[in-house]
Design a protein around this motif. Sequence first.
Motif, PDB file in Angstrom:
ATOM      1  N   SER A 188       9.438   9.398  -0.490  1.00 53.41           N
ATOM      2  CA  SER A 188      10.408   8.665   0.333  1.00 53.41           C
ATOM      3  C   SER A 188      11.719   8.369  -0.383  1.00 53.41           C
ATOM      4  CB  SER A 188       9.793   7.347   0.823  1.00 53.41           C
ATOM      5  OG  SER A 188       8.591   7.580   1.531  1.00 53.41           O
ATOM      6  N   GLY A 189      11.735   8.502  -1.694  1.00 50.93           N
ATOM      7  CA  GLY A 189      12.950   8.188  -2.427  1.00 50.93           C
ATOM      8  C   GLY A 189      13.144   6.719  -2.710  1.00 50.93           C
ATOM      9  N   ALA A 190      12.224   5.869  -2.253  1.00 53.54           N
ATOM     10  CA  ALA A 190      12.311   4.420  -2.485  1.00 53.54           C
ATOM     11  C   ALA A 190      10.928   3.832  -2.278  1.00 53.54           C
ATOM     12  CB  ALA A 190      13.326   3.768  -1.547  1.00 53.54           C
ATOM     13  N   LEU A 191      10.750   2.576  -2.709  1.00 55.86           N
ATOM     14  CA  LEU A 191       9.471   1.882  -2.513  1.00 55.86           C
ATOM     15  C   LEU A 191       9.445   1.303  -1.102  1.00 55.86           C
ATOM     16  CD1 LEU A 191       9.075   0.042  -5.942  1.00 55.86           C
ATOM     17  CD2 LEU A 191       7.962   2.138  -5.182  1.00 55.86           C
ATOM     18  N   THR A 192       8.895   2.081  -0.170  1.00 58.14           N
ATOM     19  CA  THR A 192       8.850   1.660   1.227  1.00 58.14           C
ATOM     20  C   THR A 192       7.496   1.024   1.585  1.00 58.14           C
ATOM     21  OG1 THR A 192       8.206   3.913   1.823  1.00 58.14           O
ATOM     22  CG2 THR A 192      10.547   3.366   1.929  1.00 58.14           C
ATOM     23  N   TRP A 193       6.430   1.814   1.521  1.00 58.74           N
ATOM     24  CA  TRP A 193       5.101   1.303   1.890  1.00 58.74           C
ATOM     25  C   TRP A 193       4.322   0.785   0.691  1.00 58.74           C
ATOM     26  CZ3 TRP A 193       1.737   3.972  -1.041  1.00 58.74           C
ATOM     27  CH2 TRP A 193       2.061   5.265  -1.410  1.00 58.74           C
ATOM     28  N   PHE A 194       4.817   0.984  -0.531  1.00 57.88           N
ATOM     29  CA  PHE A 194       4.055   0.579  -1.711  1.00 57.88           C
ATOM     30  C   PHE A 194       3.867  -0.938  -1.770  1.00 57.88           C
ATOM     31  CE2 PHE A 194       4.192  -0.891  -6.154  1.00 57.88           C
ATOM     32  CZ  PHE A 194       3.000  -0.357  -6.605  1.00 57.88           C
ATOM     33  N   LEU A 195       4.962  -1.692  -1.621  1.00 58.16           N
ATOM     34  CA  LEU A 195       4.864  -3.151  -1.741  1.00 58.16           C
ATOM     35  C   LEU A 195       4.135  -3.791  -0.563  1.00 58.16           C
ATOM     36  CD1 LEU A 195       8.413  -3.936  -3.207  1.00 58.16           C
ATOM     37  CD2 LEU A 195       6.220  -3.888  -4.404  1.00 58.16           C
ATOM     38  N   PRO A 196       4.417  -3.438   0.690  1.00 57.30           N
ATOM     39  CA  PRO A 196       3.725  -4.126   1.790  1.00 57.30           C
ATOM     40  C   PRO A 196       2.322  -3.608   2.088  1.00 57.30           C
ATOM     41  CG  PRO A 196       5.337  -2.601   2.687  1.00 57.30           C
ATOM     42  CD  PRO A 196       5.503  -2.562   1.201  1.00 57.30           C
ATOM     43  N   VAL A 197       1.954  -2.412   1.619  1.00 60.91           N
ATOM     44  CA  VAL A 197       0.651  -1.844   1.980  1.00 60.91           C
ATOM     45  C   VAL A 197      -0.225  -1.655   0.741  1.00 60.91           C
ATOM     46  CG1 VAL A 197      -0.543   0.101   3.052  1.00 60.91           C
ATOM     47  CG2 VAL A 197       1.633  -0.689   3.978  1.00 60.91           C
ATOM     48  N   ALA A 198       0.270  -0.945  -0.259  1.00 58.87           N
ATOM     49  CA  ALA A 198      -0.564  -0.610  -1.421  1.00 58.87           C
ATOM     50  C   ALA A 198      -0.880  -1.836  -2.269  1.00 58.87           C
ATOM     51  CB  ALA A 198       0.138   0.453  -2.266  1.00 58.87           C
ATOM     52  N   VAL A 199       0.100  -2.692  -2.502  1.00 59.94           N
ATOM     53  CA  VAL A 199      -0.123  -3.850  -3.375  1.00 59.94           C
ATOM     54  C   VAL A 199      -1.168  -4.806  -2.794  1.00 59.94           C
ATOM     55  CG1 VAL A 199       0.966  -5.889  -4.387  1.00 59.94           C
ATOM     56  CG2 VAL A 199       2.117  -3.676  -4.496  1.00 59.94           C
ATOM     57  N   PRO A 200      -1.086  -5.216  -1.512  1.00 55.03           N
ATOM     58  CA  PRO A 200      -2.153  -6.083  -0.979  1.00 55.03           C
ATOM     59  C   PRO A 200      -3.531  -5.433  -1.010  1.00 55.03           C
ATOM     60  CG  PRO A 200      -0.238  -6.133   0.455  1.00 55.03           C
ATOM     61  CD  PRO A 200      -0.002  -5.032  -0.525  1.00 55.03           C
ATOM     62  N   THR A 201      -3.598  -4.133  -0.762  1.00 54.44           N
ATOM     63  CA  THR A 201      -4.895  -3.451  -0.795  1.00 54.44           C
ATOM     64  C   THR A 201      -5.481  -3.448  -2.201  1.00 54.44           C
ATOM     65  OG1 THR A 201      -4.166  -2.030   1.023  1.00 54.44           O
ATOM     66  CG2 THR A 201      -6.092  -1.325  -0.222  1.00 54.44           C
TER      67      THR A 201
END
Length: 295
Positions: A188-201
């Motif tokens: 994606s060229g940026a942290l899009t889904w990492f912080l709101p999806v991957a981190v909580p999981t």
Amino acid sequence: MAYCVRCGVKLSSGTKTCPLCGTEVQLPPGMEETSSDPLFAKELPPEGTHGITKARKGLIELIIALFAVSEITVGLSLFFSDALAYGFIPLFCIAMATVSLVSIVLAKPRYVHHASWQSLIVALLLLGLDGADFVWSWSLIAVGGIVIFWMYGVFPWSRWAKKHVKGGIALSVLSTVFYLALINLVVSGALTWFLPVAVPTLLALLLGTLLFFLWFSNRKGNRIPIADIVLGSMVVLFSSSAVFDGSLTRYQTGAISLRWASSLLVTALVILLFMVAASLSLRLRRYFTSHNRHD
């Protein structure tokens, strides 16, 4: 070789009396046996423990010879077919294959050494194939996958990881986090889904694992039933899946809801209640049994 002067029996070296007639053995002056010094003052090391043996040296020479022949043959073929501009990939692959074979010959006969060297060589090969124009894209994800494989499939068997278990677990978790962030950045060229999806999981997965580890570590005895480990793993995985589903739904629609993981969450709660009830019943049984014995 000496013989008995009385009966003529052949005498073995170092014999003081004749074994047949008992005559004392007397050697002439200057014929006394003396202990000789060993040829080598120190024991020679076993063959092949240090340096490169003749067999390994021969293999290395053969590999280098095949490498030279292959490079020259492919280079001439590309030159005469006017395709020398596209010759980097085949020539580079031959070179990396040579490095891989040489590392197999030279590396110590241990799983960690061989797997580490081969993982590094494959990672360099992928980076070289993708970065022929000095622009890297898909190879970063592939190399990150190799790093994850090494962290979970090779690193736990190293000496350092065996001595520092907690540090090894922390490094494995951090490598997983960075790999997911890398995938998001490359795609994606940026942290899009990492912080709101991957981190909580990941936080839910780590928290569940830590809670069950503390629960099992407080039990009496070091042996944990395999059924408890399986059930605990199911609870952690199912609850983490529910967190992933809710986080992904919130990221896509803006509202927190469970679309496909609601049944998994219910199953995790049922298993957890069953495990708590079984643990309480076991403690109550031990409590009353110990009190009856004291009475």
